[in-house]
Design an enzyme around this catalytic site. Sequence first.
Site, PDB file in Angstrom:
ATOM      1  N   ASN A   1     -10.171   1.420   7.759  1.00 18.43           N
ATOM      2  CA  ASN A   1     -11.550   1.379   8.246  1.00 18.43           C
ATOM      3  C   ASN A   1     -11.677   1.412   9.770  1.00 18.43           C
ATOM      4  O   ASN A   1     -12.771   1.609  10.293  1.00 18.43           O
ATOM      5  CB  ASN A   1     -12.267   0.133   7.714  1.00 18.43           C
ATOM      6  CG  ASN A   1     -12.353   0.137   6.205  1.00 18.43           C
ATOM      7  OD1 ASN A   1     -11.963   1.102   5.541  1.00 18.43           O
ATOM      8  ND2 ASN A   1     -12.868  -0.934   5.644  1.00 18.43           N
TER       9      ASN A   1
ATOM     10  N   TYR B   1      -5.403  -0.418   9.940  1.00 16.49           N
ATOM     11  CA  TYR B   1      -6.009  -0.328   8.607  1.00 16.49           C
ATOM     12  C   TYR B   1      -7.029   0.797   8.612  1.00 16.49           C
ATOM     13  O   TYR B   1      -7.550   1.201   9.645  1.00 16.49           O
ATOM     14  CB  TYR B   1      -6.620  -1.651   8.118  1.00 16.49           C
ATOM     15  CG  TYR B   1      -5.560  -2.647   7.712  1.00 16.49           C
ATOM     16  CD1 TYR B   1      -4.850  -2.502   6.517  1.00 16.49           C
ATOM     17  CD2 TYR B   1      -5.254  -3.720   8.537  1.00 16.49           C
ATOM     18  CE1 TYR B   1      -3.863  -3.406   6.163  1.00 16.49           C
ATOM     19  CE2 TYR B   1      -4.268  -4.631   8.185  1.00 16.49           C
ATOM     20  CZ  TYR B   1      -3.575  -4.465   6.997  1.00 16.49           C
ATOM     21  OH  TYR B   1      -2.596  -5.351   6.650  1.00 16.49           O
TER      22      TYR B   1
ATOM     23  N   HIS C   1      -4.583   6.037  -1.371  1.00 18.51           N
ATOM     24  CA  HIS C   1      -5.231   6.003  -0.054  1.00 18.51           C
ATOM     25  C   HIS C   1      -4.231   6.282   1.075  1.00 18.51           C
ATOM     26  O   HIS C   1      -4.627   6.442   2.218  1.00 18.51           O
ATOM     27  CB  HIS C   1      -5.873   4.630   0.151  1.00 18.51           C
ATOM     28  CG  HIS C   1      -7.259   4.673   0.745  1.00 18.51           C
ATOM     29  ND1 HIS C   1      -8.055   5.798   0.764  1.00 18.51           N
ATOM     30  CD2 HIS C   1      -7.990   3.705   1.366  1.00 18.51           C
ATOM     31  CE1 HIS C   1      -9.206   5.513   1.349  1.00 18.51           C
ATOM     32  NE2 HIS C   1      -9.189   4.262   1.731  1.00 18.51           N
TER      33      HIS C   1
ATOM     34  N   TYR D   1       0.811  -1.224   0.000  1.00 22.78           N
ATOM     35  CA  TYR D   1       0.000   0.000   0.000  1.00 22.78           C
ATOM     36  C   TYR D   1       0.845   1.276   0.000  1.00 22.78           C
ATOM     37  O   TYR D   1       0.295   2.376  -0.074  1.00 22.78           O
ATOM     38  CB  TYR D   1      -0.913   0.031   1.241  1.00 22.78           C
ATOM     39  CG  TYR D   1      -1.922  -1.076   1.284  1.00 22.78           C
ATOM     40  CD1 TYR D   1      -2.975  -1.126   0.371  1.00 22.78           C
ATOM     41  CD2 TYR D   1      -1.834  -2.095   2.229  1.00 22.78           C
ATOM     42  CE1 TYR D   1      -3.909  -2.158   0.405  1.00 22.78           C
ATOM     43  CE2 TYR D   1      -2.766  -3.120   2.273  1.00 22.78           C
ATOM     44  CZ  TYR D   1      -3.797  -3.147   1.355  1.00 22.78           C
ATOM     45  OH  TYR D   1      -4.723  -4.154   1.397  1.00 22.78           O
TER      46      TYR D   1
ATOM     47  N   ASN E   1     -13.858   6.122   4.577  1.00 23.41           N
ATOM     48  CA  ASN E   1     -14.040   5.148   5.662  1.00 23.41           C
ATOM     49  C   ASN E   1     -13.222   5.461   6.912  1.00 23.41           C
ATOM     50  O   ASN E   1     -13.674   5.238   8.034  1.00 23.41           O
ATOM     51  CB  ASN E   1     -13.730   3.729   5.175  1.00 23.41           C
ATOM     52  CG  ASN E   1     -14.749   3.246   4.163  1.00 23.41           C
ATOM     53  OD1 ASN E   1     -15.893   3.677   4.173  1.00 23.41           O
ATOM     54  ND2 ASN E   1     -14.329   2.367   3.270  1.00 23.41           N
TER      55      ASN E   1
END
Length: 194
Positions: A66, A64, A20, A15, A112
């Site tokens: 969320n 993470y 993001h 990632y 989120n």
Amino acid sequence: MNYLIAGLGNIGVEYENTRHNMGFMVLDAWAKASNIVFQTGRYGSTAQISFKGRKFTLLKPSTYMNLSGKAVRYWMKELNIPVENLLVISDDLNIPFGTIRLRKNGSAGGHNGLGNITELLGTQDYARIRVGIGNEFSKGGQIDFVLGELSKDEMEQMPEICEKVIEGIKAFGTIGPDRAMNVVNIRKKVNKAQ
């Protein structure tokens, strides 16, 4: 004065350079420029930076995206940080790539990470800097887009974008959110190479 600066992203090398992960990229750039290293702790990695009598604790949640609220809530309590001294940095696909927006509060806008922070803090009255990633994806392609890697052109612009966000964080801590918004939000977006 103590501040908690939470940069949102997802942990793991897969990632690292994704859209993001704007929050992580900004905090990594500030830590590198300040020659400090993140320490792994509960729910995330933290680093401390002092600037003009203010202490900024940089937080990269390890929960993470969320579940970012879990890390933010824990560190606010741990460091006794009031909600008005919290600043969250996130990506935003509703604004063009490279555009930076500082707000004192607001909705999660479908993000989120912001949504989880709002839910766990029980308020949306916390400051955030949103870094535009644009929305150049076809219908149904949102997840692949936000979790996709930045293009070469976008990566080349990241140092300038990070620098502007860091200026915004410093302004938030030193002159307050209202005046900081006047500094940050009048900036023109970073130009895309033709």
